[in-house]
Design a protein around this motif. Structure first.
Motif, mmCIF file in Angstrom:
data_model
loop_
_atom_site.group_PDB
_atom_site.id
_atom_site.type_symbol
_atom_site.label_atom_id
_atom_site.label_comp_id
_atom_site.label_asym_id
_atom_site.label_seq_id
_atom_site.Cartn_x
_atom_site.Cartn_y
_atom_site.Cartn_z
ATOM 1 N N ALA A 1 0.900 -1.153 0.000
ATOM 2 C CA ALA A 1 0.000 0.000 0.000
ATOM 3 C C ALA A 1 0.937 1.201 0.000
ATOM 4 O O ALA A 1 1.797 1.317 0.876
ATOM 5 N N VAL A 2 0.802 2.072 -1.000
ATOM 6 C CA VAL A 2 1.703 3.215 -1.121
ATOM 7 C C VAL A 2 0.891 4.501 -1.120
ATOM 8 O O VAL A 2 -0.056 4.651 -1.898
ATOM 9 N N ALA A 3 1.266 5.415 -0.236
ATOM 10 C CA ALA A 3 0.648 6.739 -0.180
ATOM 11 C C ALA A 3 1.619 7.723 -0.822
ATOM 12 O O ALA A 3 2.786 7.798 -0.428
ATOM 13 N N ILE A 4 1.141 8.462 -1.826
ATOM 14 C CA ILE A 4 1.962 9.483 -2.477
ATOM 15 C C ILE A 4 1.414 10.844 -2.074
ATOM 16 O O ILE A 4 0.226 11.121 -2.253
ATOM 17 N N THR A 5 2.287 11.682 -1.533
ATOM 18 C CA THR A 5 1.866 12.997 -1.036
ATOM 19 C C THR A 5 1.902 14.048 -2.146
ATOM 20 O O THR A 5 2.480 13.828 -3.215
ATOM 21 N N ASN A 6 1.305 15.190 -1.849
ATOM 22 C CA ASN A 6 1.267 16.292 -2.816
ATOM 23 C C ASN A 6 2.666 16.753 -3.216
ATOM 24 O O ASN A 6 2.855 17.260 -4.323
ATOM 25 N N ASP A 7 3.646 16.589 -2.332
ATOM 26 C CA ASP A 7 5.015 17.026 -2.648
ATOM 27 C C ASP A 7 5.873 15.893 -3.228
ATOM 28 O O ASP A 7 7.099 16.012 -3.337
ATOM 29 N N GLY A 8 5.237 14.777 -3.634
ATOM 30 C CA GLY A 8 5.950 13.714 -4.338
ATOM 31 C C GLY A 8 6.641 12.678 -3.479
ATOM 32 O O GLY A 8 7.343 11.822 -4.002
ATOM 33 N N LYS A 9 6.439 12.722 -2.172
ATOM 34 C CA LYS A 9 7.043 11.702 -1.313
ATOM 35 C C LYS A 9 6.142 10.469 -1.327
ATOM 36 O O LYS A 9 4.930 10.570 -1.472
ATOM 37 N N ALA A 10 6.756 9.310 -1.173
ATOM 38 C CA ALA A 10 6.002 8.057 -1.182
ATOM 39 C C ALA A 10 6.308 7.261 0.077
ATOM 40 O O ALA A 10 7.465 7.104 0.463
ATOM 41 N N PHE A 11 5.242 6.765 0.710
ATOM 42 C CA PHE A 11 5.367 5.990 1.945
ATOM 43 C C PHE A 11 4.583 4.699 1.759
ATOM 44 O O PHE A 11 3.527 4.698 1.136
ATOM 45 N N TYR A 12 5.096 3.596 2.328
ATOM 46 C CA TYR A 12 4.415 2.325 2.085
ATOM 47 C C TYR A 12 4.297 1.459 3.331
ATOM 48 O O TYR A 12 5.018 1.635 4.309
ATOM 49 N N ALA A 13 3.368 0.520 3.214
ATOM 50 C CA ALA A 13 3.236 -0.597 4.150
ATOM 51 C C ALA A 13 3.286 -1.844 3.272
ATOM 52 O O ALA A 13 2.845 -1.818 2.120
ATOM 53 N N LYS A 14 3.833 -2.932 3.803
ATOM 54 C CA LYS A 14 4.014 -4.146 3.011
ATOM 55 C C LYS A 14 3.539 -5.356 3.807
ATOM 56 O O LYS A 14 3.682 -5.405 5.019
ATOM 57 N N LYS A 15 2.979 -6.323 3.083
ATOM 58 C CA LYS A 15 2.560 -7.573 3.716
ATOM 59 C C LYS A 15 2.705 -8.704 2.716
ATOM 60 O O LYS A 15 2.387 -8.543 1.546
ATOM 61 N N GLU A 16 3.201 -9.843 3.196
ATOM 62 C CA GLU A 16 3.280 -11.023 2.326
ATOM 63 C C GLU A 16 1.951 -11.752 2.376
ATOM 64 O O GLU A 16 1.404 -11.998 3.459
ATOM 65 N N VAL A 17 1.421 -12.090 1.191
ATOM 66 C CA VAL A 17 0.185 -12.850 1.098
ATOM 67 C C VAL A 17 0.503 -14.143 0.371
ATOM 68 O O VAL A 17 1.017 -14.122 -0.759
ATOM 69 N N LYS A 18 0.219 -15.272 1.005
ATOM 70 C CA LYS A 18 0.438 -16.574 0.391
ATOM 71 C C LYS A 18 -0.847 -16.979 -0.331
ATOM 72 O O LYS A 18 -1.926 -16.897 0.222
ATOM 73 N N VAL A 19 -0.696 -17.420 -1.582
ATOM 74 C CA VAL A 19 -1.842 -17.827 -2.398
ATOM 75 C C VAL A 19 -1.796 -19.332 -2.580
ATOM 76 O O VAL A 19 -0.771 -19.882 -3.000
ATOM 77 N N THR A 20 -2.912 -20.012 -2.245
ATOM 78 C CA THR A 20 -2.946 -21.465 -2.394
ATOM 79 C C THR A 20 -3.493 -21.888 -3.753
ATOM 80 O O THR A 20 -3.135 -22.920 -4.278
ATOM 81 N N LEU A 21 -4.367 -21.053 -4.358
ATOM 82 C CA LEU A 21 -4.928 -21.342 -5.685
ATOM 83 C C LEU A 21 -4.776 -20.076 -6.512
ATOM 84 O O LEU A 21 -5.375 -19.047 -6.180
ATOM 85 N N GLY A 22 -3.954 -20.109 -7.555
ATOM 86 C CA GLY A 22 -3.654 -18.913 -8.344
ATOM 87 C C GLY A 22 -4.872 -18.327 -9.034
ATOM 88 O O GLY A 22 -5.781 -19.051 -9.426
ATOM 89 N N GLY A 23 -4.872 -17.000 -9.194
ATOM 90 C CA GLY A 23 -6.002 -16.316 -9.816
ATOM 91 C C GLY A 23 -5.707 -15.765 -11.183
ATOM 92 O O GLY A 23 -6.593 -15.333 -11.886
ATOM 93 N N CYS A 24 -4.442 -15.753 -11.614
ATOM 94 C CA CYS A 24 -4.075 -15.189 -12.918
ATOM 95 C C CYS A 24 -3.802 -16.314 -13.892
ATOM 96 O O CYS A 24 -2.709 -16.444 -14.446
ATOM 97 N N GLY A 25 -4.770 -17.178 -14.089
ATOM 98 C CA GLY A 25 -4.621 -18.274 -15.024
ATOM 99 C C GLY A 25 -3.819 -19.443 -14.475
ATOM 100 O O GLY A 25 -3.468 -20.355 -15.208
#
Length: 151
Positions: free
Chosen positions: A126-150
């Protein structure tokens, strides 16, 4: 009193007029192609005018630890920072990293929910971009048991 057919006919006429004047398509086609074509998190953030993302406790990402079905992975992104203009949801190992972009103004509470398609286990950002061009993020690993992109 109008019947359904007359109402539908008038609605289609109004939509046709909006399309002919060019008012309709400018909103329907307004998207950032380089951002959606970006193969990496950094390239997608850059396409929206953000600098190198820095991890921040003021950005939150809620997603499941394990997604049973990669075709519909629920996610929520939010931030408590002021001056944010965009909130992005990115899946690092997807063919196109950018999953969603939300525009933020002072009139909008920066808290959004969406569903993403994930072909494999990956870090989600999740990335928040501010009006002055700075970018801040939060990250999380998600494990997928059944793929969704084919997969």
């Amino acid at each position: 009193m109008q019947n359904r057919r007359e109402t539908l006919k008038q609605s289609l006429a109004v939509a046709g007029l909006l399309g002919a004047t060019g008012l309709f398509p400018q909103f329907a086609w307004a998207f950032n192609k380089p951002a959606f074509d970006a193969k990496s998190v950094a390239d997608a953030v850059k396409a929206y005018g953000g600098g190198a993302p820095v991890e921040s406790k003021d950005v939150t990402l809620t997603a499941p630890d394990i997604a049973e079905n990669g075709a519909v992975v629920p996610m929520t992104v939010a931030t408590s920072m002021a001056g944010v203009k965009h909130l992005l949801v990115l899946v690092e190992k997807n063919p196109s990293a950018l999953v969603a972009k939300f525009d933020v103004t002072d009139a909008v509470e920066p808290n959004f929910g969406t569903r993403a398609k994930m072909g494999q286990s990956s870090d989600v950002y999740a990335v928040a971009i501010t009006n002055d061009g700075k970018a801040f993020y939060a990250k999380k690993e998600v494990k997928v048991t059944l793929g969704g992109c084919g997969g």
